[in-house]
Design a protein around this motif. Structure first.
Motif, PDB file in Angstrom:
ATOM      1  N   GLY A 208       3.408   6.053  -7.109  1.00 16.72           N
ATOM      2  CA  GLY A 208       4.334   6.713  -8.020  1.00 16.72           C
ATOM      3  C   GLY A 208       3.576   7.230  -9.226  1.00 16.72           C
ATOM      4  O   GLY A 208       2.461   6.785  -9.525  1.00 16.72           O
ATOM      5  N   PHE A 209       4.180   8.169  -9.949  1.00  8.89           N
ATOM      6  CA  PHE A 209       3.485   8.803 -11.068  1.00  8.89           C
ATOM      7  C   PHE A 209       3.182   7.816 -12.200  1.00  8.89           C
ATOM      8  O   PHE A 209       2.125   7.890 -12.826  1.00  8.89           O
ATOM      9  CB  PHE A 209       4.311   9.977 -11.613  1.00  8.89           C
ATOM     10  CG  PHE A 209       4.158  11.247 -10.816  1.00  8.89           C
ATOM     11  CD1 PHE A 209       2.985  11.979 -10.868  1.00  8.89           C
ATOM     12  CD2 PHE A 209       5.185  11.708 -10.018  1.00  8.89           C
ATOM     13  CE1 PHE A 209       2.828  13.151 -10.135  1.00  8.89           C
ATOM     14  CE2 PHE A 209       5.047  12.886  -9.283  1.00  8.89           C
ATOM     15  CZ  PHE A 209       3.868  13.602  -9.348  1.00  8.89           C
ATOM     16  N   VAL A 210       4.088   6.890 -12.479  1.00 10.58           N
ATOM     17  CA  VAL A 210       3.887   5.975 -13.611  1.00 10.58           C
ATOM     18  C   VAL A 210       2.630   5.127 -13.412  1.00 10.58           C
ATOM     19  O   VAL A 210       1.723   5.105 -14.264  1.00 10.58           O
ATOM     20  CB  VAL A 210       5.112   5.061 -13.805  1.00 10.58           C
ATOM     21  CG1 VAL A 210       4.832   4.035 -14.921  1.00 10.58           C
ATOM     22  CG2 VAL A 210       6.340   5.880 -14.163  1.00 10.58           C
ATOM     23  N   ASP A 211       2.557   4.428 -12.293  1.00  9.48           N
ATOM     24  CA  ASP A 211       1.390   3.575 -12.035  1.00  9.48           C
ATOM     25  C   ASP A 211       0.117   4.400 -11.854  1.00  9.48           C
ATOM     26  O   ASP A 211      -0.987   3.941 -12.200  1.00  9.48           O
ATOM     27  CB  ASP A 211       1.628   2.720 -10.797  1.00  9.48           C
ATOM     28  CG  ASP A 211       2.643   1.620 -11.050  1.00  9.48           C
ATOM     29  OD1 ASP A 211       2.907   1.319 -12.229  1.00  9.48           O
ATOM     30  OD2 ASP A 211       3.183   1.070 -10.070  1.00  9.48           O
ATOM     31  N   TYR A 212       0.252   5.610 -11.341  1.00  7.18           N
ATOM     32  CA  TYR A 212      -0.929   6.459 -11.172  1.00  7.18           C
ATOM     33  C   TYR A 212      -1.560   6.779 -12.528  1.00  7.18           C
ATOM     34  O   TYR A 212      -2.782   6.683 -12.693  1.00  7.18           O
ATOM     35  CB  TYR A 212      -0.545   7.760 -10.458  1.00  7.18           C
ATOM     36  CG  TYR A 212      -1.692   8.739 -10.321  1.00  7.18           C
ATOM     37  CD1 TYR A 212      -2.671   8.577  -9.348  1.00  7.18           C
ATOM     38  CD2 TYR A 212      -1.810   9.824 -11.190  1.00  7.18           C
ATOM     39  CE1 TYR A 212      -3.729   9.459  -9.230  1.00  7.18           C
ATOM     40  CE2 TYR A 212      -2.863  10.720 -11.082  1.00  7.18           C
ATOM     41  CZ  TYR A 212      -3.818  10.544 -10.099  1.00  7.18           C
ATOM     42  OH  TYR A 212      -4.861  11.428  -9.998  1.00  7.18           O
TER      43      TYR A 212
END
Length: 435
Positions: free
Chosen positions: A397-401
């Motif tokens: 997901g974008f957040v963890d990336y």
């Protein structure tokens, strides 16, 4: 306007502003504009076009590989350093190559506009690769010309102006392309934006050929081997050269991993091209200019060592703002805040880091050595982005990336601290020592 009138006008300006109005830094601004726009046409702008045509995110991030010519340009930098162009060569080695490379960039950008992703990704990829090769070639000669044009006293200011120009070129071309694409289509957008290549040509024709310490070895056929390997041999004979190169490779991994995925993030959050043009390009542009101005002040007051360290920390933590944006969802305020903070940090960092890398280049081999240094600066990040970023985003997901990209900046910061301790980072005029 006479020289006397110009000098009188400049003397009325505040002392902090006056160096920015000198001829060489102004030329660096124009050079930067032409250097920045080809990159954005195959990075953020092409990512928008691909996303607009609903291309899968894995394919979008894989297109980061067309930027690899920027990381491999040192392989043919010796040609620009040593091969004299017939006819145009009478204008000077740097000026003649700027004219030729500028023409190649314009042709390649126009050609890319004629190959839409919907007509076949292979053709689009090949056209984008041609832009990458032409743009990287333009960068080689532009960087060599800029470093030779600036005096030692103008290096900090000139680096800042070059960063201003690069960002202006990237933002103006990117914003103009989005607006034109929204209302007239992508082919016209790419055709119009090709004109940004002319700024460097105009600056070179006005300023002329800079003085060079020595004739490049490659000008003589019998010295072809020295022309190719000489710049790299000289670099690696320096104390701590391997550590310096490792730092160059590592310092920008997190920043590169994040920057090449912003447009897919905006697409996923539902932003329109007009919103991207306003916030990503508009807000980003002005906060970037502010960052470059602050970066110039920090460089002057803190010196090279401390300003580079501050820059590395800022560029690392700036990725956290996009983790926040991904959590917030479609919010214009959150987008403006994330873009503003990231561009401010990039502006601050660009001045010090470019000045440091410029100072590393030996004036006998400016084009070839700076090509090696600037190419190494982002190759790891681009390789990882092109081969794995799309899969990582789908998995994490974008957040963890974006949290991961922040952590990726830590090794570069720690290595720079180690280099400071070993005496491998020096202020201009000092000599590196090992302890």
């Amino acid at each position: 306007m006479s020289i006397a009138t110009t000098a009188t006008w400049r003397n009325t300006l505040p002392a902090a502003i006056r160096p920015y109005t000198e001829a060489a830094p102004l030329a660096a601004l124009a050079l930067g504009i032409s250097s920045g726009f080809p990159y954005t046409m195959i990075a953020a702008t092409l990512a928008s076009w691909l996303s607009d045509d609903d291309i899968d995110i894995k394919a979008v991030t894989a297109f980061a590989l067309v930027l690899l010519p920027y990381n491999l340009k040192f392989l043919w930098a010796w040609v620009i350093e040593g091969v004299r162009l017939p006819g145009l060569g009478r204008l000077g080695q740097r000026v003649s190559w700027i004219i030729l490379a500028g023409a190649l960039v314009m042709a390649a950008v126009i050609n890319l506009g004629l190959h839409p992703p919907s007509g076949g990704l292979a053709a689009t990829a090949f056209a984008a690769l041609l832009v990458g090769i032409a743009g990287a070639t333009y960068d080689i000669v532009i960087d060599g010309y800029r470093i030779e044009l600036l005096t030692a006293e103008q290096l900090g200011v000139g680096s800042g102006m070059s960063q201003y120009g690069w960002r202006i070129g990237a933002a103006a071309a990117g914003g103009l392309a989005l607006v034109l694409a929204q209302h007239s289509g992508w082919p016209l957008a790419y055709f119009v934006c090709s004109g940004f290549a002319l700024f460097a040509v105009g600056a070179a024709l006005i300023m002329g050929e800079p003085e060079r310490p020595a004739e490049p070895a490659g000008r003589r056929k019998v010295d072809l081997g020295r022309a190719i390997v000489g710049p790299f041999v000289e670099f690696f004979q320096r104390r701590g050269s391997v550590l310096i190169l490792v730092f160059i490779l590592l310092h920008k991994i997190g920043d590169t991993l994040a920057n090449l995925t912003f447009r897919p993030l905006f697409k996923a959050l539902g932003y329109t091209k007009d919103e991207i043009a306003i916030y990503d390009v508009g807000v980003g542009f002005w906060t970037l200019l502010l960052g470059i101005f602050v970066g110039g002040i920090l460089y002057t007051r803190l010196g090279l060592k401390r300003s580079v360290l501050v820059s590395l920390v800022l560029m690392g933590v700036s990725n956290l703002s996009f983790a926040g944006l991904a959590m917030a969802g479609h919010s214009n305020l959150a987008m403006a805040a994330a873009i503003g903070f990231e561009n401010f940090c990039s502006g601050v960092g660009g001045v010090a880091v470019v000045a440091y890398f410029s100072a590393l280049a030996n004036l006998r081999f400016t084009a070839a050595q700076y090509a090696l240094i600037s190419a190494a600066a982002s190759i790891v990040g681009r390789l990882v982005t092109g081969t794995s970023a799309g899969a990582m985003i789908k998995a994490l997901g974008f957040v963890d990336y974006y949290l991961l990209t922040t952590l990726a900046a830590v090794p570069g910061i720690l290595l720079f601290l180690y280099m400071l301790k070993r005496g491998l980072v020096v202020e201009p005029g000092e000599s590196a020592t090992l302890s």
